[in-house]
Design a protein around this motif. Sequence first.
Motif, PDB file in Angstrom:
ATOM      1  N   VAL B   3       0.863  -1.167   0.000  1.00  0.00           N
ATOM      2  CA  VAL B   3       0.000   0.000   0.000  1.00  0.00           C
ATOM      3  C   VAL B   3       0.905   1.224   0.000  1.00  0.00           C
ATOM      4  CG1 VAL B   3      -1.513   1.292   1.492  1.00  0.00           C
ATOM      5  CG2 VAL B   3      -1.923  -1.106   1.134  1.00  0.00           C
ATOM      6  N   PHE B   4       0.775   2.083  -0.986  1.00  0.00           N
ATOM      7  CA  PHE B   4       1.647   3.263  -1.066  1.00  0.00           C
ATOM      8  C   PHE B   4       0.889   4.501  -0.643  1.00  0.00           C
ATOM      9  CE2 PHE B   4       5.002   0.994  -2.796  1.00  0.00           C
ATOM     10  CZ  PHE B   4       4.562   0.174  -3.811  1.00  0.00           C
ATOM     11  N   MET B   5       1.597   5.381   0.056  1.00  0.00           N
ATOM     12  CA  MET B   5       0.932   6.593   0.545  1.00  0.00           C
ATOM     13  C   MET B   5       1.791   7.819   0.259  1.00  0.00           C
ATOM     14  SD  MET B   5      -0.414   5.471   4.220  1.00  0.00           S
ATOM     15  CE  MET B   5      -0.983   3.833   4.571  1.00  0.00           C
ATOM     16  N   ASP B   6       1.129   8.920   0.049  1.00  0.00           N
ATOM     17  CA  ASP B   6       1.839  10.191  -0.102  1.00  0.00           C
ATOM     18  C   ASP B   6       1.273  11.143   0.932  1.00  0.00           C
ATOM     19  OD1 ASP B   6       3.159  12.428  -0.817  1.00  0.00           O
ATOM     20  OD2 ASP B   6       2.440  12.492  -2.881  1.00  0.00           O
ATOM     21  N   LEU B   7       2.050  11.400   1.990  1.00  0.00           N
ATOM     22  CA  LEU B   7       1.475  12.107   3.129  1.00  0.00           C
ATOM     23  C   LEU B   7       1.724  13.606   3.106  1.00  0.00           C
ATOM     24  CD1 LEU B   7       2.153   9.510   5.921  1.00  0.00           C
ATOM     25  CD2 LEU B   7       0.076   9.919   4.633  1.00  0.00           C
ATOM     26  N   ASN B   8       2.047  14.191   1.968  1.00  0.00           N
ATOM     27  CA  ASN B   8       2.207  15.645   1.936  1.00  0.00           C
ATOM     28  C   ASN B   8       1.761  16.172   0.596  1.00  0.00           C
ATOM     29  OD1 ASN B   8       2.981  18.296   2.063  1.00  0.00           O
ATOM     30  ND2 ASN B   8       4.990  17.890   2.939  1.00  0.00           N
ATOM     31  N   LYS B 187      11.693   1.142  -0.030  1.00  0.00           N
ATOM     32  CA  LYS B 187      10.307   0.740  -0.260  1.00  0.00           C
ATOM     33  C   LYS B 187       9.494   0.957   1.014  1.00  0.00           C
ATOM     34  CE  LYS B 187       7.429  -2.683  -2.319  1.00  0.00           C
ATOM     35  NZ  LYS B 187       7.161  -4.021  -2.695  1.00  0.00           N
ATOM     36  N   ASP B 188      10.108   0.666   2.193  1.00  0.00           N
ATOM     37  CA  ASP B 188       9.404   0.906   3.449  1.00  0.00           C
ATOM     38  C   ASP B 188       9.038   2.366   3.616  1.00  0.00           C
ATOM     39  OD1 ASP B 188      11.293  -1.474   5.435  1.00  0.00           O
ATOM     40  OD2 ASP B 188       9.482  -1.674   4.211  1.00  0.00           O
ATOM     41  N   CYS B 189       9.920   3.256   3.142  1.00  0.00           N
ATOM     42  CA  CYS B 189       9.677   4.692   3.329  1.00  0.00           C
ATOM     43  C   CYS B 189       8.392   5.137   2.653  1.00  0.00           C
ATOM     44  CB  CYS B 189      10.810   5.512   2.735  1.00  0.00           C
ATOM     45  SG  CYS B 189      12.243   5.503   3.755  1.00  0.00           S
ATOM     46  N   VAL B 190       7.987   4.436   1.613  1.00  0.00           N
ATOM     47  CA  VAL B 190       6.780   4.857   0.901  1.00  0.00           C
ATOM     48  C   VAL B 190       5.575   4.028   1.324  1.00  0.00           C
ATOM     49  CG1 VAL B 190       5.892   5.430  -1.387  1.00  0.00           C
ATOM     50  CG2 VAL B 190       8.306   5.311  -1.016  1.00  0.00           C
ATOM     51  N   SER B 191       5.815   2.922   2.001  1.00  0.00           N
ATOM     52  CA  SER B 191       4.667   2.083   2.334  1.00  0.00           C
ATOM     53  C   SER B 191       4.515   1.834   3.823  1.00  0.00           C
ATOM     54  CB  SER B 191       4.729   0.768   1.571  1.00  0.00           C
ATOM     55  OG  SER B 191       5.967   0.148   1.793  1.00  0.00           O
ATOM     56  N   SER B 192       5.363   0.987   4.416  1.00  0.00           N
ATOM     57  CA  SER B 192       5.069   0.606   5.801  1.00  0.00           C
ATOM     58  C   SER B 192       5.374   1.700   6.813  1.00  0.00           C
ATOM     59  CB  SER B 192       5.771  -0.690   6.180  1.00  0.00           C
ATOM     60  OG  SER B 192       7.076  -0.684   5.689  1.00  0.00           O
ATOM     61  N   SER B 193       6.387   2.548   6.578  1.00  0.00           N
ATOM     62  CA  SER B 193       6.634   3.637   7.531  1.00  0.00           C
ATOM     63  C   SER B 193       5.472   4.611   7.533  1.00  0.00           C
ATOM     64  CB  SER B 193       7.905   4.403   7.190  1.00  0.00           C
ATOM     65  OG  SER B 193       9.017   3.588   7.239  1.00  0.00           O
ATOM     66  N   CYS B 194       4.902   4.868   6.357  1.00  0.00           N
ATOM     67  CA  CYS B 194       3.751   5.782   6.286  1.00  0.00           C
ATOM     68  C   CYS B 194       2.580   5.197   7.071  1.00  0.00           C
ATOM     69  CB  CYS B 194       3.324   5.988   4.841  1.00  0.00           C
ATOM     70  SG  CYS B 194       4.535   6.859   3.865  1.00  0.00           S
ATOM     71  N   ARG B 195       2.401   3.880   6.917  1.00  0.00           N
ATOM     72  CA  ARG B 195       1.282   3.248   7.613  1.00  0.00           C
ATOM     73  C   ARG B 195       1.497   3.320   9.124  1.00  0.00           C
ATOM     74  NH1 ARG B 195      -0.358  -1.899   9.009  1.00  0.00           N
ATOM     75  NH2 ARG B 195      -2.618  -1.963   9.173  1.00  0.00           N
ATOM     76  N   SER B 196       2.766   3.146   9.564  1.00  0.00           N
ATOM     77  CA  SER B 196       2.992   3.198  11.003  1.00  0.00           C
ATOM     78  C   SER B 196       2.803   4.626  11.524  1.00  0.00           C
ATOM     79  CB  SER B 196       4.363   2.641  11.375  1.00  0.00           C
ATOM     80  OG  SER B 196       5.371   3.445  10.841  1.00  0.00           O
ATOM     81  N   VAL B 197       3.071   5.627  10.693  1.00  0.00           N
ATOM     82  CA  VAL B 197       2.817   7.017  11.091  1.00  0.00           C
ATOM     83  C   VAL B 197       1.323   7.223  11.332  1.00  0.00           C
ATOM     84  CG1 VAL B 197       2.732   9.380  10.208  1.00  0.00           C
ATOM     85  CG2 VAL B 197       4.797   8.078  10.010  1.00  0.00           C
ATOM     86  N   LEU B 198       0.496   6.681  10.415  1.00  0.00           N
ATOM     87  CA  LEU B 198      -0.950   6.852  10.564  1.00  0.00           C
ATOM     88  C   LEU B 198      -1.449   6.173  11.832  1.00  0.00           C
ATOM     89  CD1 LEU B 198      -2.464   6.367   7.025  1.00  0.00           C
ATOM     90  CD2 LEU B 198      -2.022   8.450   8.256  1.00  0.00           C
ATOM     91  N   LEU B 199      -0.945   4.950  12.085  1.00  0.00           N
ATOM     92  CA  LEU B 199      -1.393   4.243  13.278  1.00  0.00           C
ATOM     93  C   LEU B 199      -0.936   4.974  14.537  1.00  0.00           C
ATOM     94  CD1 LEU B 199      -0.680   0.607  12.124  1.00  0.00           C
ATOM     95  CD2 LEU B 199      -2.884   1.700  12.360  1.00  0.00           C
ATOM     96  N   HIS B 200       0.295   5.494  14.512  1.00  0.00           N
ATOM     97  CA  HIS B 200       0.799   6.224  15.668  1.00  0.00           C
ATOM     98  C   HIS B 200      -0.017   7.491  15.878  1.00  0.00           C
ATOM     99  CE1 HIS B 200       3.810   8.757  17.860  1.00  0.00           C
ATOM    100  NE2 HIS B 200       3.903   7.634  18.536  1.00  0.00           N
ATOM    101  N   ALA B 201      -0.430   8.127  14.773  1.00  0.00           N
ATOM    102  CA  ALA B 201      -1.218   9.352  14.894  1.00  0.00           C
ATOM    103  C   ALA B 201      -2.577   9.068  15.508  1.00  0.00           C
ATOM    104  CB  ALA B 201      -1.382   9.989  13.517  1.00  0.00           C
ATOM    105  N   GLU B 202      -3.120   7.874  15.228  1.00  0.00           N
ATOM    106  CA  GLU B 202      -4.424   7.559  15.824  1.00  0.00           C
ATOM    107  C   GLU B 202      -4.333   7.413  17.326  1.00  0.00           C
ATOM    108  OE1 GLU B 202      -6.563   5.234  12.170  1.00  0.00           O
ATOM    109  OE2 GLU B 202      -6.806   4.523  14.242  1.00  0.00           O
TER     110      GLU B 202
END
Lengths: 167, 234
Positions: B3-8, B187-202
């Motif tokens: 899952v790829f995310m662009d957080l900015n 690859k983690d920088c665009v996918s799993s790290s972004c996901r962990s940021v979202l979970l941490h933000a919750e």
Amino acid sequence: MVRVKSRYLLCEINVTERKYLLQLDDRAVAAAVREAVGRIHGDYGEALCNIRFSVKYLNAHTGIVFLRFSKRFYKLLWSALPFLTCVKTRGQTIPCFLKCLHVGGTIQTCQKFLIKYNTQQLHRMLPNCKNEEEKEHVRKAIMNCSQAWGRKKDDDDEVRSEEDEEE
Amino acid sequence: MSVFMDLNVPFTDNHELLQQLIQTAAHLGYSTVAINYMFEPSAKNKQVPVPADISQLIGPLPLVQGRSRPIRVLHRLTVVVSDPAHFVTRANAEEYRPFNLLAVQLTSEKLFHAADRGVVFEVSYAAALRDSTRRRYTITNALSLMESCRGRGVILCSAAEQALELRGPYDVITLGVLFGLCDADSKDCVSSSCRSVLLHAETRRTANGIVSTRRREGAGPLGEAVSAKRAKVI
């Protein structure tokens, strides 16, 4: 004789207006890639471009392009592709960017991926059709794709069973 | 499939531009984007911006390339501060609740030790696409960051102001290699790290990430139960 290996990058050119796509040609894209590589990696990058780089195929209607690089240096050259911001052709500058869809060792693997990708794009186009005629057109195209895929699978199965018999 | 995310994706008042940005992001294969609102508390008369409603801004959300779901659009606030300490204590304040993600843009060199606490650093690549001086600074800063955090706790974002400044996820992964990461980390920088940021933000909205509360509309039977309890106690 050592086998010469290449990497084929299947890319899609994204532009703001579709009419700009039709003005692109393979030499313009090759020049743009060379210039981007030269900007980022300097003389070393341009020297690598002379090794086995070429634009193997460009479809101006869909914006699909096959780029061939040497297997040893394709990552370095790929890292310069995001910095490509425009293509100069026939006195015009067309702002665009390349999106890499697939990296393959042969053109056949890239073609197989392209067929699947185009089928996906047809499926995505279906809800956006404005009238019944367009929808029918797209539905027929999707049916043709799945029939062609089914026929190819049957051919592959036949070939495999023939090989078993020979053994 | 990752899952790829662009957080900015910077917020702009031009709705058409924002719509084009989100459509391009969906076409490129990003399943989540976060619209970034900038906030400078030092400027006078500045209130925390209120995030606009997505359905009014953009209308129906486009489907992500390669999936059957529409793209998810989140809200993010970036606060420009020189001393993050007094901001962190107020992270649960009421004004920040509508935002899914909070970010801090530092004007001084503190807070690099926060990487261990689930906080993540962001490298944005759109500036590098614009001119060569900014490209040099982006690469220098990115390489220094990778040295200090060893490739973990970093995300790659676009900060794109137009649709032509976005890049596909695999191209961003290759950019990450240019910024000093190895293939897997990139690859983690665009996918799993972004996901962990979202979970941490919750977890900001929850008690230690376990319990969350939601405001209930109207009094209803709960009001009666409460008054019954009080009667018993008396």
